[in-house]
Design a protein around this motif. Structure first.
Motif, short mmCIF file in Angstrom:
data_model
loop_
_atom_site.label_atom_id
_atom_site.label_comp_id
_atom_site.label_asym_id
_atom_site.label_seq_id
_atom_site.Cartn_x
_atom_site.Cartn_y
_atom_site.Cartn_z
N SER A 172 0.80 -1.22 0.00
CA SER A 172 0.00 0.00 0.00
C SER A 172 0.83 1.27 0.00
O SER A 172 0.30 2.36 -0.24
N GLY A 173 2.14 1.17 0.23
CA GLY A 173 2.98 2.35 0.16
C GLY A 173 2.94 3.02 -1.20
O GLY A 173 3.16 4.24 -1.30
N CYS A 174 2.65 2.25 -2.24
CA CYS A 174 2.56 2.82 -3.59
C CYS A 174 1.49 3.89 -3.69
O CYS A 174 1.57 4.79 -4.54
N LEU A 175 0.47 3.81 -2.83
CA LEU A 175 -0.65 4.76 -2.92
C LEU A 175 -0.49 5.98 -2.01
O LEU A 175 -1.32 6.89 -2.06
N GLU A 176 0.56 6.02 -1.21
CA GLU A 176 0.73 7.14 -0.28
C GLU A 176 0.84 8.49 -1.00
O GLU A 176 0.27 9.48 -0.53
N PRO A 177 1.55 8.59 -2.12
CA PRO A 177 1.68 9.91 -2.77
C PRO A 177 0.49 10.30 -3.65
O PRO A 177 0.55 11.32 -4.32
N VAL A 178 -0.55 9.48 -3.70
CA VAL A 178 -1.64 9.77 -4.63
C VAL A 178 -2.98 9.87 -3.90
O VAL A 178 -3.16 9.31 -2.81
N SER A 179 -3.89 10.60 -4.52
CA SER A 179 -5.28 10.70 -4.06
C SER A 179 -6.19 10.26 -5.20
O SER A 179 -5.89 10.49 -6.37
N ILE A 180 -7.29 9.63 -4.84
CA ILE A 180 -8.24 9.11 -5.83
C ILE A 180 -9.60 9.74 -5.58
O ILE A 180 -10.12 9.71 -4.46
N ILE A 181 -10.18 10.32 -6.61
CA ILE A 181 -11.52 10.92 -6.53
C ILE A 181 -12.44 10.14 -7.47
O ILE A 181 -12.18 10.06 -8.68
N ILE A 182 -13.49 9.56 -6.91
CA ILE A 182 -14.46 8.80 -7.71
C ILE A 182 -15.86 9.28 -7.35
O ILE A 182 -16.27 9.18 -6.19
#
Length: 446
Positions: free
Chosen positions: A199-209
């Motif tokens: 899950s560290g791969c997602l730390e720098p990103v935000s997802i809006i759905i």
């Protein structure tokens, strides 16, 4: 498990209840005891759902002993994993093990931040931010839209899917976890280096759905095709935003069949998209699918079928400086009556696009070849009752090409324009050489 069709992947489901058992949370093992009675009640519950007079009846689990054995095997695997973790802690101590788990996540985070920075440098906005738009459509016209904003100062990214189409009255709705899974997959392969998936791969990103959209449906929406179709199209859109590679087959080509006594389900390979320095791979399970197919000899021995053909669909990959991978041809004949076959597919009308001037791959095509010689197009998603001697023929899409072929013009070739007609001719009986699945691993180098 269960539902209105064998294989539990009905092509025509419109609500979650039609897709079988729904298990929100259930304690399968308590005090070391496997709760067989409790899980059996949940697996058989779909058969108790009241249905209207014009609605297909729901069934509980069609092969309960096999499913219970599978669950017990998974429990055993988890128990083995728990034991190995305990061994690790005994050898190195819990603080050390936990610390290294954290190190793995921090390393993944830094790798993604570095990749985002490299992308910003490549596109010429080092130290600034930029929004990049990518969009594609499902075969029914529902758009999947992504606005990707990369901020190089903070080395972060926002993936905004606002503008994606509404939830559909079908089963290719995709719960939000599917988009997250597609994104973490794309980020990991864009790194160009091997790291453990975490899950560290997602730390720098935000997802809006947006809620109520195809990618965030209501809790009672049909979703069985979201994980096997829409996930592939989300992956294509994310990779398109990064200009990483052309579109893949964009579909897992789901094929199920069975009757009241058995169910069989397989996904079928296709062509992967070409990239800036490589040809696509032919006959490969790519992106969000990596399942292996049952050997023909085993399949024919265990089920009432004859595999007439399993071959590469030569020439189905898109043209370009680097060609897209070819799809495959799979034709299965049924050896008994009253078999229900279901198909859940995509890219039967929207062809896998090429990039940087490359041509699109050919669209897929599904046909029913009846024992009396009649051939019927089944479209992308359908369920059909088959008799002895009938056969299902599936042509899977090829991947898109990358770059203009040497000496080519920017206008599409006549061959590209006639992809659908060529696919139809293939469905009516053309034969290609037999080939096994090819496996490939490609990295994107910014």
């Amino acid at each position: 498990i269960g539902g209105t069709a064998p294989g539990s992947m009905p092509s025509d489901s419109r609500s979650l209840v039609e897709e079988g058992a729904v298990i929100d949370a259930f304690l399968l093992v308590k005090g070391g005891i496997f709760d067989e009675q409790g899980i059996t009640e949940l697996l058989m519950a779909p058969g108790k759902v009241a249905r209207g007079p014009n609605e297909a009846p729901c069934r509980g689990c069609r092969n309960l002993p096999d499913v219970l054995s599978d669950l017990k095997a998974q429990v055993a695997a988890n128990a083995k994993g728990i034991g190995l973790i305990h061994d690790l802690i005994r050898e190195y101590s819990q603080p050390v093990v936990v610390a290294y788990m954290h190190h793995v996540q921090v390393n993944a985070e830094e790798c993604v931040r570095e990749m985002l920075h490299d992308f910003a440098v490549k596109l010429g906005f080092e130290g600034a931010s930029r929004e990049i738009i990518a969009e594609d459509q499902m075969d029914d016209g529902t758009p999947i839209k992504l606005a990707m904003t990369i901020d190089d100062k903070t080395r972060t990214a926002v993936f905004d899917f606002t503008g994606t189409g509404l939830q559909v009255l079908g089963n290719w709705n995709a719960p939000t976890a599917i988009t997250s899974a597609a994104l973490i997959y794309c980020l990991r392969i864009l790194l160009g280096r091997e790291i453990p998936l975490n899950s560290g791969c997602l730390e720098p990103v935000s997802i809006i759905i947006p809620k109520g959209s195809l990618l965030s449906p209501s809790g009672d929406a049909a979703v069985c095709a979201g994980n096997v179709l829409t996930s592939m199209r989300v992956t294509d859109v994310i990779l398109k935003a990064f200009s990483a590679c052309a579109a893949s087959q964009g579909c897992m080509n789901n094929f199920t069949f069975g009757d009241d006594s058995f169910g069989y389900y397989e996904t079928i390979a296709g062509g992967s998209g070409a990239g800036p320095s490589w040809n696509g791979t032919s006959g490969v399970q790519c992106h969000m699918t990596n399942t292996r197919m049952t050997d023909v000899e085993v399949m024919e021995r265990r089920y009432p079928v004859l595999v007439r053909q399993f071959a590469l669909r030569t020439g189905s990959g898109g043209e370009g400086e680097y060609r897209g991978g070819d799809g495959v041809i799979r034709e299965v004949e049924f050896l008994k009556d009253n078999i229900i076959a279901s198909l859940l597919c995509e890219r039967r009308s929207m062809r896998p696009y090429g990039m940087a001037g490359g041509g699109p791959g050919k669209a897929g095509l599904n046909t029913l070849h009846k024992a009396n010689g009649q051939v019927i197009s089944l479209g992308a998603k359908n369920k059909v009752h088959c008799r002895k001697g009938d056969a299902i023929r599936i042509l899977t899409p090829g991947g898109g090409g990358w770059g203009l072929p040497p000496g080519a013009h920017s206008e599409p070739s006549q061959q590209q324009r006639c992809g659908w007609e060529a696919a139809t001719r293939e469905a009516l009986g053309a034969r290609t050489r037999t080939a096994s699945n090819a496996l490939s691993s490609n990295c994107v180098d910014f």
